[in-house]
Design a protein around this motif. Structure first.
Motif, mmCIF file in Angstrom:
data_model
loop_
_atom_site.group_PDB
_atom_site.id
_atom_site.type_symbol
_atom_site.label_atom_id
_atom_site.label_comp_id
_atom_site.label_asym_id
_atom_site.label_seq_id
_atom_site.Cartn_x
_atom_site.Cartn_y
_atom_site.Cartn_z
ATOM 1 N N SER A 149 -2.427 18.474 5.718
ATOM 2 C CA SER A 149 -2.710 17.160 5.149
ATOM 3 C C SER A 149 -3.992 17.199 4.323
ATOM 4 O O SER A 149 -4.834 18.071 4.487
ATOM 5 C CB SER A 149 -2.834 16.117 6.256
ATOM 6 O OG SER A 149 -4.011 16.338 6.999
ATOM 7 N N LEU A 150 -4.117 16.249 3.427
ATOM 8 C CA LEU A 150 -5.308 16.137 2.593
ATOM 9 C C LEU A 150 -6.209 15.002 3.057
ATOM 10 O O LEU A 150 -7.362 14.936 2.682
ATOM 11 C CB LEU A 150 -4.901 15.899 1.135
ATOM 12 C CG LEU A 150 -4.060 16.991 0.503
ATOM 13 C CD1 LEU A 150 -3.602 16.568 -0.887
ATOM 14 C CD2 LEU A 150 -4.841 18.284 0.427
ATOM 15 N N GLY A 151 -5.659 14.094 3.848
ATOM 16 C CA GLY A 151 -6.414 12.948 4.313
ATOM 17 C C GLY A 151 -6.725 13.057 5.792
ATOM 18 O O GLY A 151 -6.618 14.111 6.397
ATOM 19 N N MET A 152 -7.109 11.944 6.359
ATOM 20 C CA MET A 152 -7.412 11.861 7.778
ATOM 21 C C MET A 152 -6.126 11.545 8.539
ATOM 22 O O MET A 152 -5.372 10.660 8.155
ATOM 23 C CB MET A 152 -8.432 10.756 8.034
ATOM 24 C CG MET A 152 -9.716 10.915 7.250
ATOM 25 S SD MET A 152 -10.765 12.113 8.057
ATOM 26 C CE MET A 152 -12.338 11.669 7.357
ATOM 27 N N ALA B 134 -7.019 2.749 0.571
ATOM 28 C CA ALA B 134 -6.311 4.000 0.877
ATOM 29 C C ALA B 134 -4.820 3.724 1.068
ATOM 30 O O ALA B 134 -4.421 2.598 1.347
ATOM 31 C CB ALA B 134 -6.886 4.634 2.146
ATOM 32 N N VAL B 135 -4.024 4.779 0.907
ATOM 33 C CA VAL B 135 -2.610 4.686 1.245
ATOM 34 C C VAL B 135 -2.419 5.257 2.644
ATOM 35 O O VAL B 135 -3.236 6.041 3.134
ATOM 36 C CB VAL B 135 -1.700 5.438 0.237
ATOM 37 C CG1 VAL B 135 -1.835 4.853 -1.152
ATOM 38 C CG2 VAL B 135 -1.979 6.925 0.236
ATOM 39 N N VAL B 136 -1.338 4.846 3.280
ATOM 40 C CA VAL B 136 -0.950 5.392 4.579
ATOM 41 C C VAL B 136 0.352 6.146 4.376
ATOM 42 O O VAL B 136 1.284 5.643 3.735
ATOM 43 C CB VAL B 136 -0.773 4.264 5.623
ATOM 44 C CG1 VAL B 136 -0.037 4.771 6.858
ATOM 45 C CG2 VAL B 136 -2.121 3.688 6.009
ATOM 46 N N ALA C 37 -13.320 6.482 12.075
ATOM 47 C CA ALA C 37 -12.322 5.538 12.570
ATOM 48 C C ALA C 37 -11.337 5.216 11.464
ATOM 49 O O ALA C 37 -11.684 5.203 10.276
ATOM 50 C CB ALA C 37 -13.007 4.262 13.061
ATOM 51 N N ALA C 38 -10.110 4.948 11.837
ATOM 52 C CA ALA C 38 -9.077 4.608 10.857
ATOM 53 C C ALA C 38 -9.417 3.284 10.182
ATOM 54 O O ALA C 38 -9.960 2.372 10.802
ATOM 55 C CB ALA C 38 -7.722 4.509 11.546
ATOM 56 N N GLY C 39 -9.064 3.189 8.916
ATOM 57 C CA GLY C 39 -9.231 1.941 8.187
ATOM 58 C C GLY C 39 -8.031 1.024 8.338
ATOM 59 O O GLY C 39 -8.104 -0.163 8.074
ATOM 60 N N SER C 40 -6.920 1.581 8.794
ATOM 61 C CA SER C 40 -5.694 0.805 8.999
ATOM 62 C C SER C 40 -5.814 -0.068 10.238
ATOM 63 O O SER C 40 -6.537 0.267 11.170
ATOM 64 C CB SER C 40 -4.497 1.741 9.205
ATOM 65 O OG SER C 40 -4.297 2.553 8.084
ATOM 66 N N THR C 41 -5.062 -1.158 10.226
ATOM 67 C CA THR C 41 -4.920 -1.939 11.460
ATOM 68 C C THR C 41 -3.514 -1.710 11.984
ATOM 69 O O THR C 41 -2.554 -1.639 11.215
ATOM 70 C CB THR C 41 -5.163 -3.446 11.224
ATOM 71 O OG1 THR C 41 -4.265 -3.906 10.223
ATOM 72 C CG2 THR C 41 -6.589 -3.692 10.770
ATOM 73 N N GLU D 136 -1.223 9.401 8.191
ATOM 74 C CA GLU D 136 -2.353 9.910 7.416
ATOM 75 C C GLU D 136 -2.909 8.799 6.539
ATOM 76 O O GLU D 136 -2.147 8.003 5.989
ATOM 77 C CB GLU D 136 -1.857 11.067 6.540
ATOM 78 C CG GLU D 136 -2.864 11.658 5.597
ATOM 79 C CD GLU D 136 -2.267 12.777 4.755
ATOM 80 O OE1 GLU D 136 -3.018 13.391 3.995
ATOM 81 O OE2 GLU D 136 -1.032 13.029 4.833
ATOM 82 N N GLU D 137 -4.224 8.745 6.429
ATOM 83 C CA GLU D 137 -4.854 7.865 5.453
ATOM 84 C C GLU D 137 -5.408 8.736 4.334
ATOM 85 O O GLU D 137 -6.169 9.675 4.589
ATOM 86 C CB GLU D 137 -5.996 7.059 6.079
ATOM 87 C CG GLU D 137 -5.528 6.001 7.016
ATOM 88 C CD GLU D 137 -6.639 5.144 7.578
ATOM 89 O OE1 GLU D 137 -6.316 4.187 8.292
ATOM 90 O OE2 GLU D 137 -7.831 5.431 7.319
ATOM 91 N N LEU D 138 -4.998 8.423 3.123
ATOM 92 C CA LEU D 138 -5.399 9.213 1.967
ATOM 93 C C LEU D 138 -6.125 8.298 0.982
ATOM 94 O O LEU D 138 -5.572 7.305 0.521
ATOM 95 C CB LEU D 138 -4.165 9.827 1.312
ATOM 96 C CG LEU D 138 -4.377 10.834 0.199
ATOM 97 C CD1 LEU D 138 -5.239 12.000 0.654
ATOM 98 C CD2 LEU D 138 -3.035 11.344 -0.295
ATOM 99 N N GLY D 139 -7.369 8.604 0.696
ATOM 100 C CA GLY D 139 -8.208 7.764 -0.147
ATOM 101 C C GLY D 139 -9.326 7.188 0.708
ATOM 102 O O GLY D 139 -9.628 7.673 1.778
ATOM 103 N N GLY D 140 -9.902 6.124 0.242
ATOM 104 C CA GLY D 140 -10.926 5.439 1.036
ATOM 105 C C GLY D 140 -12.306 5.973 0.892
ATOM 106 O O GLY D 140 -12.674 6.891 0.324
#
Length: 158
Positions: free
Chosen positions: A2-5, A31-33, A83-87, A154-158
């Motif tokens: 992966s490239l993101g978290m 970011a995208v998920v 920490a994840a930016g997603s909820t 995965e979160e990509l960006g941010g």
């Protein structure tokens, strides 16, 4: 690679007796998920007489969050990740609604074995910034079943 978290979100030991959003993920605004894997299983329907088929659907596009579930804190797969930016919410018995909802994957799950969705990289679902993805239980179980689920994203960006 992966490239993101990378993160997981999970629930376990939840009695499910109604249709619901098993997971609801809202991507962060910057970011995208990317959904990498989904596993859903149960521990109480163990005999042939208890076997049933339930509909699992992955949907995108709802603009109103579901309710009556629980917030889930995503866990980073690597120590030291931020920490994840997603909820993330799990087990919303009132499903996400409104907007232009599209079904991206629909499959019958025989509860005798775990439901595993592990697409090749080119078939992974990408959720735009601030957009919502739901994993929906689209049929009502015959009786209450005790379920668990894990979402890897995965979160990509941010």
């Amino acid at each position: 690679m992966s490239l993101g978290m990378m993160y997981t979100a999970q629930f376990s030991g939840v009695a499910v007796s109604a249709q619901q959003d098993l997971f609801e993920v809202v991507a962060p605004s910057d970011a995208v998920v990317i959904l990498h894997q989904l596993v859903v299983s149960q521990t109480t329907e163990t005999g042939d007489a208890q076997e049933e088929g339930l509909l699992i659907q992955l949907k995108r596009g709802a603009t109103t969050s579901g309710s009556s579930g629980a917030s889930v804190t995503p866990v980073p797969l690597q120590a030291g990740f931020t920490a994840a930016g997603s909820t993330v919410e799990a087990n919303n018995t009132t499903k996400a609604s409104s907007g232009t909802i599209v079904t991206l994957h629909s499959e019958a799950w025989n509860v005798r074995a775990p439901f595993v969705w592990l697409p090749p990289p080119e078939a992974r679902i990408v959720v735009s910034p601030s957009a919502r993805l739901t994993v929906e239980l689209g049929t009502t179980p015959n009786d209450s079943i005790t379920m668990a689920g894990t979402l890897v994203f995965e979160e990509l960006g941010g």
